[in-house]
Motif scaffolding. Structure first.
Motif, short mmCIF file in Angstrom:
data_model
loop_
_atom_site.label_atom_id
_atom_site.label_comp_id
_atom_site.label_asym_id
_atom_site.label_seq_id
_atom_site.Cartn_x
_atom_site.Cartn_y
_atom_site.Cartn_z
N SER A 3 0.91 -0.99 0.13
CA SER A 3 -0.03 -0.03 -0.36
C SER A 3 0.56 1.25 0.05
O SER A 3 0.55 2.43 -0.60
CB SER A 3 -0.93 0.16 0.95
OG SER A 3 -2.07 -0.94 1.33
N THR B 81 -4.55 -4.01 4.64
CA THR B 81 -5.35 -3.83 3.48
C THR B 81 -6.18 -5.44 3.28
O THR B 81 -5.48 -6.01 3.75
CB THR B 81 -4.66 -4.46 1.86
OG1 THR B 81 -3.33 -2.97 2.11
CG2 THR B 81 -5.26 -4.37 1.13
N GLU C 141 -3.29 -3.95 -5.44
CA GLU C 141 -2.54 -4.56 -4.97
C GLU C 141 -3.91 -6.07 -3.97
O GLU C 141 -5.04 -5.26 -3.95
CB GLU C 141 -2.36 -3.47 -3.97
CG GLU C 141 -1.58 -4.00 -1.99
CD GLU C 141 -1.79 -3.55 -0.58
OE1 GLU C 141 -2.71 -2.34 -1.04
OE2 GLU C 141 -1.75 -4.09 -0.22
MG LIG Z 1 -1.76 -2.83 1.80
#
Ligand SMILES: [Mg+2]
Ligand SMILES: Nc1nc2c(ncn2[C@@H]2O[C@H](COP(=O)(O)OP(=O)(O)OP(=O)(O)O)[C@@H](O)[C@H]2O)c(=O)[nH]1
Length: 220
Positions: free
Chosen positions: A57, A86, A105
């Protein structure tokens, strides 16, 4: 959770994929989007994977905010909260010359890793981020990386040895050894870069990010 990045209509960030069911819904959206985009020229997908906490991230955030992006005239303001773990996905797009780079991602938590292989299909380059200071988990990072490599023998890969600012970070050459990159066959395009992406170091890492982005463009 907060919404990260733009184009978030399809890819809300945190909290989307909290169970198997919502993962499958997301996957349907993802494939529909892939089919649509197959027709569109100039779009390339970069899949960003790596263990939880590696800095995925942070990488996306560095690419879209701060001095670096502003200097390059393509700042995409983000709305904070990226550097919480995340729970699902982060998605950003960068337009560079005629190419649209879509970065996806997928979170690196143990429960999310099983989904990683599902996202290799439409990917043009895999970026595998490693926390260079997390020595105890280098063998796990190695195992996960090689699992991905086995699944996609042709896919170009950029390994990013992140957190070089930390005291006990392994160097690039130590990382090469620890991840057994020598075992990767010569016909695969594989590159190892090092980085530091914590917010205090974004200015310092502008050069790194330029190198990183230029490498991606060459691989696409
Ligand atoms: Mg992340
Ligand atoms: N010191 C240092 N900290 C970093 C660096 N890159 C990221 N971090 C920090 O490491 C933590 C985890 O970073 P994230 O970018 O959220 O990691 P991630 O790979 O997205 O993790 P998941 O989403 O859980 O899979 C955050 O607190 C970041 O600020 C770096 O280069 N140096």
């Amino acid at each position: 959770g907060g919404v990260s990045g733009y184009r978030s209509r399809l890819f809300p960030s945190t909290g989307l994929v909290q169970n198997r069911f919502s993962h499958h819904i997301f996957k349907c959206f993802y494939w529909i989007l892939c089919l649509q985009e197959e027709e569109e020229r100039g779009k390339r997908q970069v899949l960003v994977l790596g263990l939880d906490g590696a800095g995925k991230s942070s990488l996306l955030q560095s690419l879209t905010s701060g001095d670096w992006a502003a200097r390059r005239g393509r700042c995409r303001p983000t709305r904070g909260g990226w550097c919480r773990p995340t729970r699902g996905f982060n998605f950003i797009s960068l337009n560079i010359s005629a190419v649209q780079l879509d970065f996806l991602e997928v979170g690196g938590g143990e429960d999310l890793r099983r989904y990683w292989l599902d996202y290799l299909r439409k990917t043009h380059v895999l970026v595998f981020v490693v926390d260079s200071s997390d020595r105890p988990r280098l063998p796990l990072a190695k195992a996960e990386l090689h699992r991905l490599l086995r699944a996609e023998p042709q896919l170009p890969v950029v390994v990013l040895g992140n957190k070089q600012d930390k005291a006990h970070a392994v160097s690039g050459s130590e990382l090469h050894e620890a991840l057994a990159l020598h075992a990767v066959t010569a016909d695969r395009k594989l590159f190892l870069l090092t980085s530091q992406l914590d917010s205090g170091a974004v200015r310092k890492s502008c050069q790194d990010l330029d190198t990183f982005q230029n490498l991606l463009l060459q691989l696409l």
